[in-house]
Design a protein around this motif. Structure first.
Motif, PDB file in Angstrom:
ATOM      1  N   CYS A 447      -7.982  -5.493  80.372  1.00 16.72           N
ATOM      2  CA  CYS A 447      -6.548  -5.702  80.256  1.00 16.72           C
ATOM      3  C   CYS A 447      -5.723  -4.604  80.512  1.00 16.72           C
ATOM      4  N   PRO A 448      -4.701  -4.359  81.559  1.00 16.05           N
ATOM      5  CA  PRO A 448      -3.979  -3.203  81.518  1.00 16.05           C
ATOM      6  C   PRO A 448      -2.993  -3.167  80.941  1.00 16.05           C
ATOM      7  N   THR A 449      -2.362  -4.268  80.033  1.00 17.72           N
ATOM      8  CA  THR A 449      -1.486  -4.261  78.872  1.00 17.72           C
ATOM      9  C   THR A 449      -1.789  -4.545  77.579  1.00 17.72           C
ATOM     10  N   PRO A 450      -0.902  -4.535  76.739  1.00 15.67           N
ATOM     11  CA  PRO A 450      -1.640  -4.826  75.414  1.00 15.67           C
ATOM     12  C   PRO A 450      -1.604  -6.379  75.219  1.00 15.67           C
ATOM     13  N   ALA A 451      -1.584  -7.098  76.489  1.00 18.40           N
ATOM     14  CA  ALA A 451      -1.752  -8.620  76.037  1.00 18.40           C
ATOM     15  C   ALA A 451      -2.942  -9.175  75.180  1.00 18.40           C
ATOM     16  N   LEU A 452      -4.046  -8.377  75.445  1.00 17.68           N
ATOM     17  CA  LEU A 452      -5.502  -8.794  74.636  1.00 17.68           C
ATOM     18  C   LEU A 452      -5.644  -7.790  73.912  1.00 17.68           C
ATOM     19  N   SER A 453      -6.297  -8.156  72.648  1.00 16.06           N
ATOM     20  CA  SER A 453      -6.708  -7.006  71.781  1.00 16.06           C
ATOM     21  C   SER A 453      -7.832  -7.790  71.182  1.00 16.06           C
ATOM     22  N   GLY A 454      -8.724  -6.918  70.445  1.00 16.62           N
ATOM     23  CA  GLY A 454      -9.748  -7.267  69.675  1.00 16.62           C
ATOM     24  C   GLY A 454      -9.584  -6.921  68.074  1.00 16.62           C
ATOM     25  N   GLY A 455     -10.754  -7.249  67.522  1.00 20.37           N
ATOM     26  CA  GLY A 455     -10.713  -6.818  66.261  1.00 20.37           C
ATOM     27  C   GLY A 455     -11.593  -5.612  65.642  1.00 20.37           C
ATOM     28  N   ASP A 456     -12.422  -5.199  64.772  1.00 23.35           N
ATOM     29  CA  ASP A 456     -13.052  -4.229  64.522  1.00 23.35           C
ATOM     30  C   ASP A 456     -14.265  -4.629  64.222  1.00 23.35           C
ATOM     31  N   ASP A 457     -15.308  -3.690  63.657  1.00 24.34           N
ATOM     32  CA  ASP A 457     -16.514  -3.579  63.600  1.00 24.34           C
ATOM     33  C   ASP A 457     -17.016  -4.916  62.468  1.00 24.34           C
ATOM     34  N   THR A 458     -16.142  -5.190  61.747  1.00 28.41           N
ATOM     35  CA  THR A 458     -16.716  -6.156  60.500  1.00 28.41           C
ATOM     36  C   THR A 458     -15.864  -7.545  60.993  1.00 28.41           C
ATOM     37  N   PRO A 506     -17.320 -13.767  61.865  1.00 27.77           N
ATOM     38  CA  PRO A 506     -17.858 -12.697  61.196  1.00 27.77           C
ATOM     39  C   PRO A 506     -18.774 -11.700  62.171  1.00 27.77           C
ATOM     40  N   ALA A 507     -18.956 -10.722  61.967  1.00 26.37           N
ATOM     41  CA  ALA A 507     -19.760  -9.685  62.690  1.00 26.37           C
ATOM     42  C   ALA A 507     -21.335 -10.339  62.367  1.00 26.37           C
ATOM     43  N   PHE A 508     -22.287  -9.968  63.224  1.00 22.88           N
ATOM     44  CA  PHE A 508     -23.685 -10.030  62.928  1.00 22.88           C
ATOM     45  C   PHE A 508     -24.324  -8.737  62.448  1.00 22.88           C
ATOM     46  N   ALA A 509     -24.935  -8.638  61.230  1.00 21.53           N
ATOM     47  CA  ALA A 509     -25.356  -7.557  60.837  1.00 21.53           C
ATOM     48  C   ALA A 509     -26.869  -7.118  61.325  1.00 21.53           C
ATOM     49  N   CYS A 510     -27.293  -6.007  61.656  1.00 24.63           N
ATOM     50  CA  CYS A 510     -28.403  -5.685  62.034  1.00 24.63           C
ATOM     51  C   CYS A 510     -29.493  -5.997  60.704  1.00 24.63           C
ATOM     52  N   ILE A 511     -30.775  -6.495  61.278  1.00 25.72           N
ATOM     53  CA  ILE A 511     -31.595  -7.272  60.185  1.00 25.72           C
ATOM     54  C   ILE A 511     -32.588  -6.197  59.565  1.00 25.72           C
ATOM     55  N   ARG A 512     -32.397  -4.812  59.843  1.00 28.62           N
ATOM     56  CA  ARG A 512     -33.318  -3.733  59.380  1.00 28.62           C
ATOM     57  C   ARG A 512     -32.187  -2.828  58.437  1.00 28.62           C
ATOM     58  N   CYS A 513     -30.843  -2.550  59.039  1.00 27.44           N
ATOM     59  CA  CYS A 513     -29.956  -1.563  58.194  1.00 27.44           C
ATOM     60  C   CYS A 513     -28.897  -2.443  57.630  1.00 27.44           C
ATOM     61  N   GLY A 514     -28.737  -3.429  58.225  1.00 31.28           N
ATOM     62  CA  GLY A 514     -27.315  -4.183  57.753  1.00 31.28           C
ATOM     63  C   GLY A 514     -26.138  -3.797  58.360  1.00 31.28           C
ATOM     64  N   MET A 546     -31.336  -6.298  66.116  1.00 31.31           N
ATOM     65  CA  MET A 546     -31.209  -4.989  65.406  1.00 31.31           C
ATOM     66  C   MET A 546     -30.214  -4.349  66.203  1.00 31.31           C
ATOM     67  N   CYS A 547     -29.521  -3.245  65.526  1.00 33.62           N
ATOM     68  CA  CYS A 547     -28.707  -2.473  66.138  1.00 33.62           C
ATOM     69  C   CYS A 547     -29.198  -1.548  67.030  1.00 33.62           C
ATOM     70  N   GLU A 548     -28.533  -0.772  67.757  1.00 34.37           N
ATOM     71  CA  GLU A 548     -29.080   0.260  68.888  1.00 34.37           C
ATOM     72  C   GLU A 548     -30.110   1.249  68.253  1.00 34.37           C
ATOM     73  N   ASP A 549     -29.850   1.740  66.959  1.00 31.25           N
ATOM     74  CA  ASP A 549     -30.630   2.771  66.446  1.00 31.25           C
ATOM     75  C   ASP A 549     -31.845   2.197  65.898  1.00 31.25           C
ATOM     76  N   CYS A 550     -31.687   1.178  65.187  1.00 32.44           N
ATOM     77  CA  CYS A 550     -32.811   0.347  64.627  1.00 32.44           C
ATOM     78  C   CYS A 550     -33.800   0.040  65.665  1.00 32.44           C
ATOM     79  N   ARG A 551     -33.387  -0.427  67.081  1.00 31.69           N
ATOM     80  CA  ARG A 551     -34.198  -1.072  68.136  1.00 31.69           C
ATOM     81  C   ARG A 551     -34.876   0.176  68.631  1.00 31.69           C
TER      82      ARG A 551
END
Length: 569
Positions: A447-458, A506-514, A546-551
């Motif tokens: 999106c080239p304008t502030p029309a669309l926005s997202g949340g955070d990691d949690t 809700p965010a999906f938590a990594c099954i190894r590190c959370g 798993m997250c990228e590190d745990c994978r």
């Protein structure tokens, strides 16, 4: 209906005095030192058309230009000319070629740099090189029944006329005088950071490309991205691109749009302070105004523009918010059809916005080309709106337009409903299939304008603010789940300027590190798409959770337990 407004001759004199005082007090936002582009022409000329007409023109110019070449593109008429023998003798030494058909010639360029390529026997021949021994022609005179270039605004240096007409005589004088170095103002500027033409290789807004009557804009493709480029030598300053651009990525420079809005507010304010009443703002081209014999009535404040397209919907509505009772747009026979259509489409949108905000759409009206001044000088049907406090216009084009719409809403009675607008209008919402949306945030990144926005990691979410949406289509084009559809329209309610959450989970938590690293719907979608992939077969399927590190750690731990697998990597 409000009672008709009536003015006496004394009132008109007072309004004229107030208008004169306002003009003396408020300065037009002129660019005193505009950036320019340079043309250099030595006068070498290519003449297209029938051989007889081409030689007639050449005979007139042969002693005034350094080089002339002829290209016969159609048959000569059987007309007798008493000076025929003299014409042939005068032009016998000029190089002359014949084009098999109109498609055999390719012509591009502008004054001082015309490239004419002729297809002969399966080969492309540089006509200037073959005839005059130089790489380019400086000018082109097209005497054909159908002009080779059909642009509404052809490039400087190209003149298409019919022999024997008054225009032909003028064209010959223009060609003879077009030798030397010339300058023209650079009419527009582009801010690529605001442009919604393309993102990540996906197509977006093309409004400017569709409205340029001079074909001076082009989409240039790089290795990754495409961008809009303007050829300043072909640009005539019609202003259609700047009016059509919803983000302000293309801005008109003469005058600059923000100072023009400030001028409107200052002029209307000074007019009122000087005792003027019932102001009507008329946007008119300088050429049209010069042709009018009579001065407008005292309550008509003319905004004379080099081209009518230099002002658009944002300026028209800004004039109403600044205290104009009505805004009138003066049609002009010289306005290119493409530009006229684009301005009419904007006027339709502006009138719908006014209606949605509780104002009479007739506050914005077109004046006909044939108007004798009666419609121009007519009194407004009702009093002006309360003018918003004068201040320097702040923000970009969209921010200034939203501020204007907010003021008009405050002075009207917004319907509270969504009003449909034609496809292509830079107002509207998006419809999202929340079942298919995985909150991947791809649309937010595009999106080239502030029309669309997202949340955070949690807390991943997708939020939308309609006031910023320009309906460029990048979000719909880039959605991997095809979950987004554009919905052009205008919401006449405060919610238009509010950010609303379309989807959140809700965010999906990594099954190894959370660590939260994705959403549950994203993981589910990936699992469906990679169900048959050998890399994620068996126990390895758990790596998708798993997250990228745990994978990565899980892969190397498996290789450490089974060294022979390293040979297969």
């Amino acid at each position: 209906m409000p009672a008709p407004i009536a003015l006496t001759s004394l009132d008109d004199r007072r309004n004229r005095a107030a208008r004169d005082a306002a003009r003396r007090r408020i300065s037009w936002p002129a660019n005193l030192a505009p950036e320019t582009v340079e043309f250099e022409s030595q006068g070498h000329l290519l003449i297209l058309g029938s051989e007889l007409d081409a030689r007639r023109a050449a005979a007139t110019l042969i002693d005034r230009l350094p080089g002339i070449a002829l290209l016969v593109t159609e048959r000569s008429s059987a007309e007798d000319d008493p000076a025929l023998e003299q014409i042939w003798q005068a032009t016998a030494a000029l190089p002359c070629h014949t084009a098999a058909n109109a498609d055999a010639l390719r012509l591009e360029g502008y004054l001082g740099r015309f490239l004419a390529t002729l297809a002969l026997d399966g080969e492309s021949v540089n006509l200037a090189q073959a005839t005059l021994g130089r790489p380019r022609f400086d000018q082109v005179l097209d005497l054909g029944a159908r002009p080779h270039l059909t642009l509404e605004l052809p490039p400087p240096g190209y003149l298409a006329v019919r022999w024997g007409s008054a225009e032909a005589d003028q064209a010959l004088e223009t060609l003879a005088a077009s030798v030397g170095v010339f300058e023209a103002p650079r009419h527009v500027q582009i801010n690529a950071d605001l442009c919604a033409h393309q993102r990540s290789g996906l197509p977006g807004c093309t409004r400017c490309l569709e409205t340029c009557p001079a074909d001076a804009l082009a989409s240039r493709q790089g290795r990754v991205e495409a961008w809009i480029e303007v050829d300043p030598h072909r640009c005539h300053g019609a202003g259609s691109c700047a009016s059509a651009c919803p983000t302000g990525a293309i801005e008109y420079r003469l005058p600059h749009p923000a100072p023009l809005e400030g001028y409107l507010a200052g002029l209307l304010g000074a007019y009122g302070e000087a005792g003027g009443e019932h102001p009507v703002v008329r946007f008119v081209s300088e050429a049209r105004r010069r042709c009018e014999a009579a001065e407008p009535a005292g309550h008509v404040l003319d905004i004379e523009l080099e081209e009518l397209g230099a002002a658009g919907l944002d300026h028209w509505l800004s004039a109403l918010a600044a205290g104009a009772a009505e805004v009138r747009l003066q049609r002009d026979a010289e306005t290119p059809p493409t530009l006229q259509q684009q301005l009419e489409a904007q006027a339709v949108q502006a009138r719908e916005l006014l209606s949605a905000l509780g104002h009479r759409p007739e506050r914005l009206a077109w004046l006909s080309i044939e108007d004798d001044g009666s419609a121009r000088d007519a009194l407004p049907r009702e009093a002006a709106l309360i003018a918003r406090p004068r201040a320097e216009p702040a923000g970009g084009k969209r921010e200034r337009l939203n501020a204007t719409l907010d003021w008009l809403a405050a002075q009207g009675a917004p319907s509270g409903e969504s009003h449909a607008l034609p496809a292509g209008a830079p107002f509207g919402a998006i419809e999202v299939d929340t079942e298919r949306c995985t909150l991947c945030q791809g649309c937010v990144a595009l999106c080239p304008t502030p029309a669309l926005s997202g949340g955070d990691d949690t807390t991943p979410r997708l939020a939308f603010r309609e006031a910023d949406c320009i309906q460029c289509g990048l979000c719909a084009a880039g959605c991997p789940e095809q979950a987004i559809r554009l919905a052009p329209g205008f919401l006449a309610a405060p919610e238009r300027c509010e950010t609303r959450v379309i989807k959140e989970e809700p965010a999906f938590a990594c099954i190894r590190c959370g660590k939260p690293f994705a959403t549950a719907s994203t993981i589910a979608s990936i699992q469906r798409k990679l169900a048959d992939h050998p890399y994620f077969a068996g126990e390895a399927r758990a790596r998708l959770e798993m997250c990228e590190d745990c994978r990565v750690q899980d892969v190397w731990q498996e290789l450490a337990r089974d060294p022979e697998r390293q040979l297969k990597v």
